[in-house]
Write an enzyme that holds these catalytic residues in place. Structure first.
Site, mmCIF file in Angstrom:
data_model
loop_
_atom_site.group_PDB
_atom_site.id
_atom_site.type_symbol
_atom_site.label_atom_id
_atom_site.label_comp_id
_atom_site.label_asym_id
_atom_site.label_seq_id
_atom_site.Cartn_x
_atom_site.Cartn_y
_atom_site.Cartn_z
ATOM 1 N N GLU A 163 -37.152 39.160 -55.382
ATOM 2 C CA GLU A 163 -37.606 40.037 -54.410
ATOM 3 C C GLU A 163 -38.849 40.734 -54.706
ATOM 4 O O GLU A 163 -38.901 42.204 -54.621
ATOM 5 C CB GLU A 163 -36.612 41.192 -53.902
ATOM 6 C CG GLU A 163 -35.232 40.402 -53.254
ATOM 7 C CD GLU A 163 -34.193 41.208 -52.728
ATOM 8 O OE1 GLU A 163 -34.359 42.613 -52.940
ATOM 9 O OE2 GLU A 163 -33.218 40.937 -52.386
ATOM 10 N N GLU A 273 -27.447 33.327 -50.847
ATOM 11 C CA GLU A 273 -27.117 34.497 -50.153
ATOM 12 C C GLU A 273 -27.202 34.480 -48.441
ATOM 13 O O GLU A 273 -27.253 35.691 -47.810
ATOM 14 C CB GLU A 273 -28.382 35.875 -50.354
ATOM 15 C CG GLU A 273 -28.279 35.888 -51.945
ATOM 16 C CD GLU A 273 -29.102 36.957 -52.497
ATOM 17 O OE1 GLU A 273 -29.236 38.054 -51.789
ATOM 18 O OE2 GLU A 273 -29.619 36.986 -53.531
#
Length: 390
Positions: A163, A273
């Site tokens: 991220e 995820e």
């Protein structure tokens, strides 16, 4: 992507321990998801070390039946492994890795470099002053060396960076990027971290994991990172497309474009995820930040709107969830030649972080298995795709 809510995970697991004694048994005829997709891609789940501690055989049996890859929810993040300068905690991480390897599962390491769940001492000295450029580089090098050496030969792949790209396609001015001095240092950080990972984990696959990759502007930033590393001769083996999605977003074409454009660069694609949010606000789009944790959203009038399914998921929403999972897995299956793994962010609804973020205390149903470990209708839709596609 997000931190497992550790208190919530433990409470959910304890509830599962108590309830499983009276929970309906999984019918023997239900196929193992990993077997259904054995010719397509790995099927993974994120777990906590508590969930694989041996305290709940039925829960572990569910994991072993349906998944052939595991990712740790929190156990291998910096604040868990190295919470203070003089402290290293290996017990929970080793428990997770040992369970995965004992059962022959593809074992993920998650994650070496992230702006979140990283103690401040990584970026500041003992007096609280910002570390110099060289000190930051050495902190990265030392940490990556220690962690990768500890798990040498036991972890199959690392999410090296997590991220780091903004919604606009540049670098997020958080964590390491902020500590180094801002966005202009993003390229240097990425190259430095991947070089160290390649040096200290030479026999381990190296991935970059990111959320909202489907967003066209953000996808450009992701593609830039892959191209840059390849041009520099730095190894990157794959990109994880986090799938914290909702009933109504993202557009399917965005998902297809992200898969195909990343694969075209010659790296593996992973769907990581995955969970599908069914609750108001978040089923329509990603909500990031802490604003929805304000106590006002726990007041009665907001609670009724934001948390409508406390007594169970209505049949019409159960169908929406099944429809959404089916259409996404059809996309994944159609791209099985480039997708290496699909990983759920959790095993059963009660253990999902989506019960607590971005609005605390909600009752969500984002996964394929209910709180009593029985399958949602979505499970059967997903399991039927390979057979129906033949």
């Amino acid at each position: 992507m997000k931190a497992f809510n550790r208190i919530g995970i433990v409470l959910a697991a304890l509830i599962a321990l108590i309830s499983c004694a009276s929970a309906p048994k999984e019918p023997a005829e239900i196929p193992g998801l990993k077997d259904v997709y054995k010719d397509a891609f790995k099927i993974g789940a994120a777990v906590s070390s508590f969930e694989v501690s041996g305290r709940n055989p039925e829960y572990e049996a569910l994991i072993l039946k349906h998944f052939n890859s595991l990712t740790p929810g929190n156990e291998l993040k910096p604040e868990s492994l190295h919470p203070r300068p003089d402290v290293w905690n290996w017990e929970r991480a080793d428990r997770y890795v040992d369970f995965a390897k004992e059962h022959g599962m593809f074992t993920m390491g998650h994650t070496l470099c992230w702006h979140n769940q990283t103690p401040e001492f990584f970026w500041n000295d003992e007096k609280g002053n910002p570390k110099s450029h060289d000190e930051l580089v050495e902190t990265l090098r030392s940490y990556i060396e220690t962690v990768c050496t500890h798990f040498k030969g036991r972890v199959d792949a690392w999410d090296v960076i997590n991220e780091i790209v903004s919604e606009q396609g540049g670098y997020r001015d958080k964590g390491w990027v902020h500590a180094f001095g801002g966005e202009e240092y993003g390229d240097e950080i990425v190259k430095t971290v991947f070089r160290f990972a390649e040096q200290y984990a030479p026999d381990t696959e190296l991935y970059y994991n990111e959320f909202n990759v489907w967003r066209p502007s953000k996808l450009e930033g992701v593609l830039h990172i892959v191209k840059m590393l390849k041009e520099e001769g730095i190894r990157i083996d794959g990109v994880g497309i986090q799938a914290h999605w909702g009933l109504n977003y993202p557009k399917n074409q965005y998902v297809v474009d992200a898969i195909e454009k990343i694969a075209a660069l010659g790296v593996k694609v992973m769907i990581t995820e995955i969970d599908i949010d069914v609750l108001p606000l978040t089923r329509e789009g990603q909500v990031i930040g802490q604003v929805m944790s304000d106590p006002q959203f726990q007041l009665e009038e907001f609670k009724e709107y934001l948390d409508p399914y406390r007594d169970g998921l209505p049949p019409e929403v159960e169908k929406q969830l099944a429809d959404r999972y089916e259409e996404l897995f059809k996309i994944f299956y159609d791209h099985r030649d480039v997708i290496d793994r699909v990983t759920f962010w959790g095993v059963q609804d009660g253990g999902s972080w989506k019960n607590g973020y971005p609005v605390p205390g909600r009752t969500n149903y984002p996964l394929l298995f209910r709180r009593d470990l029985t399958p949602h209708d979505a499970f059967f839709r997903v399991a039927a795709i390979p057979k129906n596609k033949k």
